[in-house]
Each structure stands twice: as structure tokens, then as C-alpha cells.
Design a protein around this motif. Structure first.
Motif, PDB file in Angstrom:
ATOM      1  N   ALA A  17       0.841  -1.200   0.000  1.00  0.00           N
ATOM      2  CA  ALA A  17       0.000   0.000   0.000  1.00  0.00           C
ATOM      3  C   ALA A  17       0.871   1.243   0.000  1.00  0.00           C
ATOM      4  O   ALA A  17       0.462   2.302  -0.477  1.00  0.00           O
ATOM      5  N   LEU A  18       2.098   1.098   0.536  1.00  0.00           N
ATOM      6  CA  LEU A  18       2.961   2.263   0.746  1.00  0.00           C
ATOM      7  C   LEU A  18       4.409   1.869   0.501  1.00  0.00           C
ATOM      8  O   LEU A  18       4.870   0.821   0.978  1.00  0.00           O
ATOM      9  N   LEU A  19       5.105   2.732  -0.232  1.00  0.00           N
ATOM     10  CA  LEU A  19       6.514   2.480  -0.543  1.00  0.00           C
ATOM     11  C   LEU A  19       7.282   3.786  -0.314  1.00  0.00           C
ATOM     12  O   LEU A  19       6.835   4.843  -0.756  1.00  0.00           O
ATOM     13  N   PHE A  20       8.366   3.733   0.415  1.00  0.00           N
ATOM     14  CA  PHE A  20       9.208   4.922   0.628  1.00  0.00           C
ATOM     15  C   PHE A  20      10.520   4.761  -0.127  1.00  0.00           C
ATOM     16  O   PHE A  20      11.188   3.725  -0.010  1.00  0.00           O
ATOM     17  N   LEU A  21      10.880   5.797  -0.883  1.00  0.00           N
ATOM     18  CA  LEU A  21      12.185   5.842  -1.548  1.00  0.00           C
ATOM     19  C   LEU A  21      12.855   7.152  -1.145  1.00  0.00           C
ATOM     20  O   LEU A  21      12.419   8.219  -1.597  1.00  0.00           O
ATOM     21  N   ALA A  22      13.859   7.087  -0.307  1.00  0.00           N
ATOM     22  CA  ALA A  22      14.599   8.304   0.048  1.00  0.00           C
ATOM     23  C   ALA A  22      15.681   8.486  -1.011  1.00  0.00           C
ATOM     24  O   ALA A  22      16.547   7.641  -1.177  1.00  0.00           O
ATOM     25  N   SER A  23      15.607   9.595  -1.740  1.00  0.00           N
ATOM     26  CA  SER A  23      16.557   9.806  -2.827  1.00  0.00           C
ATOM     27  C   SER A  23      16.916  11.297  -2.911  1.00  0.00           C
ATOM     28  O   SER A  23      16.042  12.102  -3.221  1.00  0.00           O
ATOM     29  N   PRO A  24      18.173  11.663  -2.597  1.00  0.00           N
ATOM     30  CA  PRO A  24      19.285  10.848  -2.137  1.00  0.00           C
ATOM     31  C   PRO A  24      18.924  10.100  -0.849  1.00  0.00           C
ATOM     32  O   PRO A  24      18.173  10.604  -0.032  1.00  0.00           O
ATOM     33  N   ASN A  25      19.509   8.904  -0.730  1.00  0.00           N
ATOM     34  CA  ASN A  25      19.157   8.040   0.395  1.00  0.00           C
ATOM     35  C   ASN A  25      20.004   8.384   1.622  1.00  0.00           C
ATOM     36  O   ASN A  25      21.156   8.766   1.514  1.00  0.00           O
ATOM     37  N   ASN A  26      19.386   8.268   2.766  1.00  0.00           N
ATOM     38  CA  ASN A  26      20.079   8.379   4.048  1.00  0.00           C
ATOM     39  C   ASN A  26      20.117   6.981   4.672  1.00  0.00           C
ATOM     40  O   ASN A  26      19.056   6.378   4.790  1.00  0.00           O
ATOM     41  N   PRO A  27      21.244   6.410   5.026  1.00  0.00           N
ATOM     42  CA  PRO A  27      22.539   7.054   5.235  1.00  0.00           C
ATOM     43  C   PRO A  27      23.541   6.850   4.108  1.00  0.00           C
ATOM     44  O   PRO A  27      24.721   7.127   4.295  1.00  0.00           O
ATOM     45  N   THR A  28      23.118   6.370   2.926  1.00  0.00           N
ATOM     46  CA  THR A  28      24.115   5.995   1.922  1.00  0.00           C
ATOM     47  C   THR A  28      24.524   7.182   1.041  1.00  0.00           C
ATOM     48  O   THR A  28      25.620   7.193   0.502  1.00  0.00           O
ATOM     49  N   GLY A  29      23.655   8.167   0.873  1.00  0.00           N
ATOM     50  CA  GLY A  29      23.997   9.392   0.142  1.00  0.00           C
ATOM     51  C   GLY A  29      23.763   9.336  -1.346  1.00  0.00           C
ATOM     52  O   GLY A  29      23.868  10.355  -2.026  1.00  0.00           O
ATOM     53  N   ASP A  30      23.452   8.131  -1.898  1.00  0.00           N
ATOM     54  CA  ASP A  30      23.319   8.078  -3.352  1.00  0.00           C
ATOM     55  C   ASP A  30      21.888   8.345  -3.801  1.00  0.00           C
ATOM     56  O   ASP A  30      20.928   8.204  -3.047  1.00  0.00           O
ATOM     57  N   LEU A  31      21.820   8.746  -5.071  1.00  0.00           N
ATOM     58  CA  LEU A  31      20.541   9.083  -5.692  1.00  0.00           C
ATOM     59  C   LEU A  31      20.064   7.838  -6.435  1.00  0.00           C
ATOM     60  O   LEU A  31      20.857   7.186  -7.111  1.00  0.00           O
ATOM     61  N   PHE A  32      18.781   7.509  -6.320  1.00  0.00           N
ATOM     62  CA  PHE A  32      18.277   6.378  -7.089  1.00  0.00           C
ATOM     63  C   PHE A  32      17.998   6.856  -8.513  1.00  0.00           C
ATOM     64  O   PHE A  32      17.397   7.924  -8.698  1.00  0.00           O
ATOM     65  N   PRO A  33      18.421   6.077  -9.544  1.00  0.00           N
ATOM     66  CA  PRO A  33      18.266   6.554 -10.928  1.00  0.00           C
ATOM     67  C   PRO A  33      16.800   6.825 -11.265  1.00  0.00           C
ATOM     68  O   PRO A  33      15.905   6.061 -10.867  1.00  0.00           O
ATOM     69  N   ALA A  34      16.560   7.901 -12.020  1.00  0.00           N
ATOM     70  CA  ALA A  34      15.185   8.302 -12.369  1.00  0.00           C
ATOM     71  C   ALA A  34      14.442   7.160 -13.057  1.00  0.00           C
ATOM     72  O   ALA A  34      13.254   6.938 -12.801  1.00  0.00           O
ATOM     73  N   ALA A  35      15.159   6.414 -13.913  1.00  0.00           N
ATOM     74  CA  ALA A  35      14.487   5.335 -14.652  1.00  0.00           C
ATOM     75  C   ALA A  35      13.973   4.263 -13.692  1.00  0.00           C
ATOM     76  O   ALA A  35      12.899   3.684 -13.907  1.00  0.00           O
ATOM     77  N   CYS A  36      14.724   3.994 -12.622  1.00  0.00           N
ATOM     78  CA  CYS A  36      14.285   2.990 -11.633  1.00  0.00           C
ATOM     79  C   CYS A  36      13.073   3.503 -10.866  1.00  0.00           C
ATOM     80  O   CYS A  36      12.116   2.757 -10.626  1.00  0.00           O
ATOM     81  N   VAL A  37      13.114   4.772 -10.471  1.00  0.00           N
ATOM     82  CA  VAL A  37      11.979   5.352  -9.732  1.00  0.00           C
ATOM     83  C   VAL A  37      10.726   5.291 -10.615  1.00  0.00           C
ATOM     84  O   VAL A  37       9.639   4.933 -10.139  1.00  0.00           O
ATOM     85  N   GLU A  38      10.881   5.594 -11.898  1.00  0.00           N
ATOM     86  CA  GLU A  38       9.727   5.530 -12.834  1.00  0.00           C
ATOM     87  C   GLU A  38       9.168   4.113 -12.894  1.00  0.00           C
ATOM     88  O   GLU A  38       7.950   3.928 -12.863  1.00  0.00           O
ATOM     89  N   ARG A  39      10.056   3.121 -12.987  1.00  0.00           N
ATOM     90  CA  ARG A  39       9.567   1.726 -13.075  1.00  0.00           C
ATOM     91  C   ARG A  39       8.812   1.348 -11.805  1.00  0.00           C
ATOM     92  O   ARG A  39       7.781   0.665 -11.858  1.00  0.00           O
ATOM     93  N   ILE A  40       9.303   1.807 -10.666  1.00  0.00           N
ATOM     94  CA  ILE A  40       8.626   1.512  -9.393  1.00  0.00           C
ATOM     95  C   ILE A  40       7.264   2.209  -9.360  1.00  0.00           C
ATOM     96  O   ILE A  40       6.253   1.619  -8.963  1.00  0.00           O
ATOM     97  N   LEU A  41       7.221   3.464  -9.812  1.00  0.00           N
ATOM     98  CA  LEU A  41       5.935   4.204  -9.829  1.00  0.00           C
ATOM     99  C   LEU A  41       4.911   3.495 -10.718  1.00  0.00           C
ATOM    100  O   LEU A  41       3.727   3.426 -10.379  1.00  0.00           O
ATOM    101  N   HIS A  42       5.359   2.958 -11.833  1.00  0.00           N
ATOM    102  CA  HIS A  42       4.426   2.264 -12.742  1.00  0.00           C
ATOM    103  C   HIS A  42       3.979   0.927 -12.152  1.00  0.00           C
ATOM    104  O   HIS A  42       2.831   0.523 -12.321  1.00  0.00           O
ATOM    105  N   ALA A  43       4.892   0.252 -11.443  1.00  0.00           N
ATOM    106  CA  ALA A  43       4.572  -1.099 -10.950  1.00  0.00           C
ATOM    107  C   ALA A  43       3.779  -1.082  -9.643  1.00  0.00           C
ATOM    108  O   ALA A  43       3.005  -1.998  -9.373  1.00  0.00           O
TER     109      ALA A  43
END
Ligand code: PMP
Length: 375
Positions: A174-200
Motif C-alpha cells: 500500500a505504501l513504498l518509501f524511496l529516500a533519494s538521495p538516500n540516508n545514510p548511503t547518500g546516493d541518488l536512485f536513478p530516475a528510470a528505476c523510480v519511474e519503473r517503481i511508480l508504474h509497478a
């Protein structure tokens, strides 16, 4: 008669009173809450504070004076504006929000994570999160009784998109959290991956952009494109951590549902007054964020030159490093008056890791000087 209870009798009464309290707690407090340890905030008095991802640059005196005047004029005998309209207007114009997209404000984005989780915690509902990430997602799932599913990041902290998509298919969160840039790792999740997650994803996807001031990527302009996208932001990382002000942006229909869970006066009047002053100082905030980005590059380069230190690429206002002995390095830094975050033991992927917030140039110099001795 002195009326004084003998020491031993008082002690007996205290012990039995404590036992009575413990009995009632055991009977009524949820076992998963009893099993928790409260979130500990490290005491930092007198230390160089590089542990909490704040903006270390102080405000100019003139801006402080404006805040003092605004806060001084607040009628403290009255409740605050429950809708915090003036703050919302400032945010709408600084963010350039289009019509149809709405805002909700929180006492820090922490409170918005709680509001979102409570609103979506239908019995049996799942919260899905890549891990390691910001721990308050998992905590709020527990508070609200949501089933929590963590999907491990890869060893280099990149998003495992195949594992994420498989987990979405399997768990129907029902709920998905994506911290981007992520804490504590600091990296940004690629836009294409975020889009695929949003669609799925069948439910709400919260893209937590707490650190967006330190990168060039944002999904905020794309809120209208996805019916399940909510952007979470905070002013804590750009110089206003003391105010406790977070905001979320989504379709007006989402915000209307979340507003039903929000406490009526969640944003106090002093915060509202101070935030209006600071949100008008966009040039100053941008300049400080730019200085942090410059210092991040310098700090990451100098850390990478130390023997035994691995630096993970960061798009945030902190740097994650792996060192030969994180608990010992943490303790030695603390002995030198420098507080960082020791992540060793907090997640299997974070073994021997420290998270270091980018400080002012003199603070970063002090850190590097101390580390040169330790390494
Ligand atoms: N999201 C992320 C990813 C964070 O790192 C933090 C703070 N550590 C928050 C949300 C909460 O920030 P605040 O409550 O100060 O707005």
C-alpha cells in the motif's frame, strides 16, 4: 509522632508501587512497543556536530534579527493558524507549484511519515522500503501496525531494481518509501528505476527528497504525471532544523485524505513566523547549499586519500565512509571533540561505516586533521 515513614517501609512501598506499574504496563502496552528502545539523540554540547545532517552554516545577524522580530510579534495566547496558509503560500511560490497539486505541512517530515503511514495502515497492509535507509519508515510501520518489508540494496548501496519489482509484485504494498538521495548511503536512485517503481506499485510511492538541495534531480515537477506519487521534503537540511517543518506535495485528493489524520494545530505559530522570514531568503539558502556541495567534494576527496578509507559517492550533505574499525574511529573522534554517526551494527550492509555530515570549512579541517592521526 513524627509522621515520618521509616526508610525501609518507604523503600518497600516504592518497590511494590513499581511492581504494580510494571504489571499494568505488561497487561496493556503493546508488546512490540515494550520491546523497543526509544530513539536516542546524541548529546553534542561542546562538540563539532557532524552527526545529524544539519546545515552547519549559521545565519547572518540581520536574518536572525528579522526572525526575532517576527517571533516576538506572535500572539502566543492564541492558537496558530491551523492551515498555516502564509507558510503554504511562501512554499507554493518558491516551489512554483501548479494548480491541482496540493501541500500538507508537518512538524518535521517525521510527522508526515507518521501521518501517511497511519492513513494507509489498513489491516494487513504492507510498507515496502529498500534498506538500509531512514529508520523512521520502519519505526512508523511498527507504530501503525503495518507489515514492513525491507528489500536489501546491493553491496555498493545501488537500488536492486529487479528485487524491488519482484517484491512489489509479491507483496502489493500500500505504501513504498524511496529516500533519494538516500540516508545514510547518500546516493541518488536513478530516475528510470523510480519511474519503473511508480508504474509497478499498486499503492502510494513516497519519494523522500529531504536532501534535494544537494543534488540536481527531483521528481517534484512530475507529481501530475503519476497518480501514486507523493514528494516529501523538509527544511531541516537547508538551515532550519530547529523549526521542525516538513512538507509533502501530491494530488489534491491525496492531501485531502492525509489532512484528516493531521492534528489541528500541528505547526506552532513561532515556527510559522520564523519559516516565513527564512523562506523569503531563497538566495541565502541556495548559497549555503552550494557551499555545502563544494565542501562535500573537498571532504570526499580528502577522506578517500586516507589509508583504509572507502568513500561512497554522495549527492547529499553527508558522506558515508567505510573505515577499518568504525567503533574505534568513532570513539577517537569523539575524544577529539568531533561527533559523527556510527552506523556499524545498524544494518548488515553498513559494517564498519561512519556517516559524516559536511560541516563548515574549519569543521571539516578539524575532522580531517583528527582522522590523519587516527588512520
Ligand atoms: N527523511 C529523511 C531521508 C531524513 O534523513 C530525515 C532526517 N534525518 C527526515 C526525513 C526527517 O527530517 P525532519 O523530520 O527533520 O523533517
Amino acid at each position: 509522632m513524627s509522621g515520618r515513614v521509616p526508610e525501609s517501609a518507604a523503600a518497600v512501598r516504592r518497590v511494590s508501587a513499581a511492581a504494580a506499574v510494571a504489571d499494568i504496563i505488561e497487561a496493556v502496552v503493546r508488546p512490540e512497543i515494550r520491546a523497543l528502545t526509544a530513539y536516542a539523540v546524541a548529546k553534542a554540547e561542546g562538540l563539532v556536530k557532524l552527526d545529524a545532517n544539519e546545515n552547519a552554516f549559521p545565519l547572518p545577524e540581520a536574518v536572525h534579527a528579522k526572525i526575532a522580530a517576527a517571533v516576538g510579534a506572535v500572539p502566543v495566547n492564541r492558537y496558530p493558524d491551523g492551515d498555516a496558509d502564509a507558510v503554504k503560500t511562501s512554499l507554493r511560490s518558491s516551489l512554483g507549484l501548479p494548480d491541482g497539486v496540493a501541500l500538507i505541512l508537518g512538524n518535521g517530515s517525521d510527522e508526515l511519515i507518521q501521518i501517511i503511514t497511519v492513513a494507509l495502515a489498513r489491516p494487513g497492509a504492507v510498507m515496502l522500503v529498500p534498506e538500509p535507509t531512514f529508520v523512521m519508515y520502519r519505526m512508523n510501520a511498527l507504530y501503525a501496525g503495518m507489515r514492513f518489508v525491507g528489500v536489501p540494496l546491493r553491496a555498493d548501496f545501488a537500488l536492486d531494481i529487479d528485487a524491488m519489482l519482484a517484491a512489489i509484485e509479491r507483496e502489493r504494498p500500500a505504501l513504498l518509501f524511496l529516500a533519494s538521495p538516500n540516508n545514510p548511503t547518500g546516493d541518488l536512485f536513478p530516475a528510470a528505476c523510480v519511474e519503473r517503481i511508480l508504474h509497478a506499485a499498486p499503492g502510494l510511492v513516497v519519494v523522500d527528497e529531504a536532501y534535494c538541495a544537494f543534488t540536481d534531480m527531483s521528481f517534484l515537477p512530475r507529481v501530475g504525471e503519476f497518480p501514486n506519487l507523493l514528494i516529501l521534503r523538509t527544511v531541516s537540511k537547508i538551515g532550519m532544523a530547529a523549526l521542525r517543518l516538513g512538507y509533502a506535495v501530491a494530488a489534491a485528493e491525496w492531501i485531502a485524505e492525509l489532512n484528516k489524520v493531521r492534528q489541528p494545530y500541528n505547526l506552532n505559530a513561532l515556527t510559522q513566523a520564523a519559516a516565513q522570514v527564512l523562506l523569503a531568503e531563497q538566495a541565502l539558502l541556495a548559497q549555503q547549499a552550494a557551499m555545502i556541495r563544494t565542501e562535500r567534494t573537498r571532504l570526499a576527496g580528502a577522506l578517500a586519500a586516507l589509508p583504509g578509507v572507502t568513500v561512497f559517492p554522495s549527492q547529499a550533505n553527508f558522506v558515508l565512509v567505510r573505515v577499518p574499525d568504525a567503533p574505534r574511529w568513532f570513539a577517537r573522534l569523539r575524544g577529539e571533540g568531533i561527533l559523527v554517526k556510527n552506523l556499524h551494527g545498524s544494518h548488515p550492509l553498513l559494517g564498519q561505516c561512519l556517516r559524516i555530515t559536511v560541516g563548515t570549512p574549519p569543521e571539516n579541517d578539524a575532522l580531517l586533521a583528527a582522522l590523519k592521526v587516527i588512520a
